[in-house]
Motif scaffolding. Structure first.
Motif, PDB file in Angstrom:
ATOM      1  N   THR A  22       6.493  42.985  17.866  1.00 25.62           N
ATOM      2  CA  THR A  22       5.909  41.694  17.503  1.00 25.62           C
ATOM      3  C   THR A  22       6.584  41.022  16.310  1.00 25.62           C
ATOM      4  OG1 THR A  22       3.779  42.341  18.451  1.00 25.62           O
ATOM      5  CG2 THR A  22       3.766  40.482  16.917  1.00 25.62           C
ATOM      6  N   PHE A  26       8.264  37.490  16.922  1.00 24.87           N
ATOM      7  CA  PHE A  26       7.599  36.340  16.302  1.00 24.87           C
ATOM      8  C   PHE A  26       8.576  35.481  15.489  1.00 24.87           C
ATOM      9  CE2 PHE A  26       4.942  34.388  12.932  1.00 24.87           C
ATOM     10  CZ  PHE A  26       4.168  33.580  13.741  1.00 24.87           C
ATOM     11  N   LEU A  29       9.599  33.371  18.641  1.00 20.63           N
ATOM     12  CA  LEU A  29       8.483  32.901  19.460  1.00 20.63           C
ATOM     13  C   LEU A  29       7.461  32.122  18.624  1.00 20.63           C
ATOM     14  CD1 LEU A  29       7.874  36.014  21.766  1.00 20.63           C
ATOM     15  CD2 LEU A  29       9.063  33.876  22.340  1.00 20.63           C
ATOM     16  N   ASP A  41       3.991  30.496  19.589  1.00 19.24           N
ATOM     17  CA  ASP A  41       2.903  31.330  19.097  1.00 19.24           C
ATOM     18  C   ASP A  41       2.626  30.944  17.650  1.00 19.24           C
ATOM     19  OD1 ASP A  41       2.555  32.804  21.457  1.00 19.24           O
ATOM     20  OD2 ASP A  41       4.136  34.211  20.900  1.00 19.24           O
ATOM     21  N   CYS A  47       1.221  36.138  19.190  1.00 18.15           N
ATOM     22  CA  CYS A  47       2.437  36.721  19.764  1.00 18.15           C
ATOM     23  C   CYS A  47       2.133  38.105  20.331  1.00 18.15           C
ATOM     24  CB  CYS A  47       3.526  36.792  18.697  1.00 18.15           C
ATOM     25  SG  CYS A  47       5.142  37.331  19.298  1.00 18.15           S
TER      26      CYS A  47
END
Length: 165
Positions: A22, A26, A29, A41, A47
């Protein structure tokens, strides 16, 4: 189903996502500029939720987006592959790809798509794979067209389709 669980290409390792991915995922994303043509996200929790939902779909469908790792340095640089979109169902198998801006325009999206379409055609025997691209996202449109996808129609974005080969 464990078809295509992990795939290696010339430069990439494509493996199922882990919740521990993650923070690295992230980075892009969750980046508004990097994701300006698609869903961003807002938080690491969002995320993490996206990853978990897709991994649950992997158990059902036999495929879901992979975490994309560059083999030469082990760095997570992207996320993508085949999936049935849990937030917008009904389109059948789609292909998507998201990369850290630092690695854009280096051919990684094309390499990922080639591996994913090979899986779709030769192991999953899917009749077609679809993809969405924002009309202003020229890079993504070029990648999809180079992979043999053609614009099917315009919805709120371009819907591409590629039949099995």
């Amino acid at each position: 189903m464990e078809i295509g669980l992990q795939i290696e290409t010339i430069r990439l390792l494509l493996r199922p996502s882990r919740l521990s991915d993650t923070p690295a995922l992230f980075q892009f994303l969750g980046d508004r500029e990097a994701m300006k043509h698609t869903h961003v996200d807002e938080t690491q929790t969002a995320c993490r939720r996206r990853i978990a939902v897709h991994e649950r779909r992997r158990r059902h469908d036999g495929y879901a987006p992979w975490t994309v790792i560059r083999k030469d340095d082990g760095k997570i640089i992207g996320w993508g592959g085949l999936y049935n979109d849990p937030s917008d169902p009904g389109w059948g198998c789609e292909i998507g790809y998201f990369f850290h801006p630092d690695v854009w325009r280096q051919g990684y999206a094309s390499e990922l798509i080639s591996a994913a379409l090979n899986l779709a055609d030769n192991q999953l025997k899917l009749p077609a794979v679809r993809a969405f691209a924002h009309p202003e996202n020229a890079g993504s449109r070029k990648v999809l067209e180079s992979a043999g996808s053609k614009v099917d129609r315009f919805l709120n974005r371009l819907l591409f389709s590629r039949p099995r080969r």
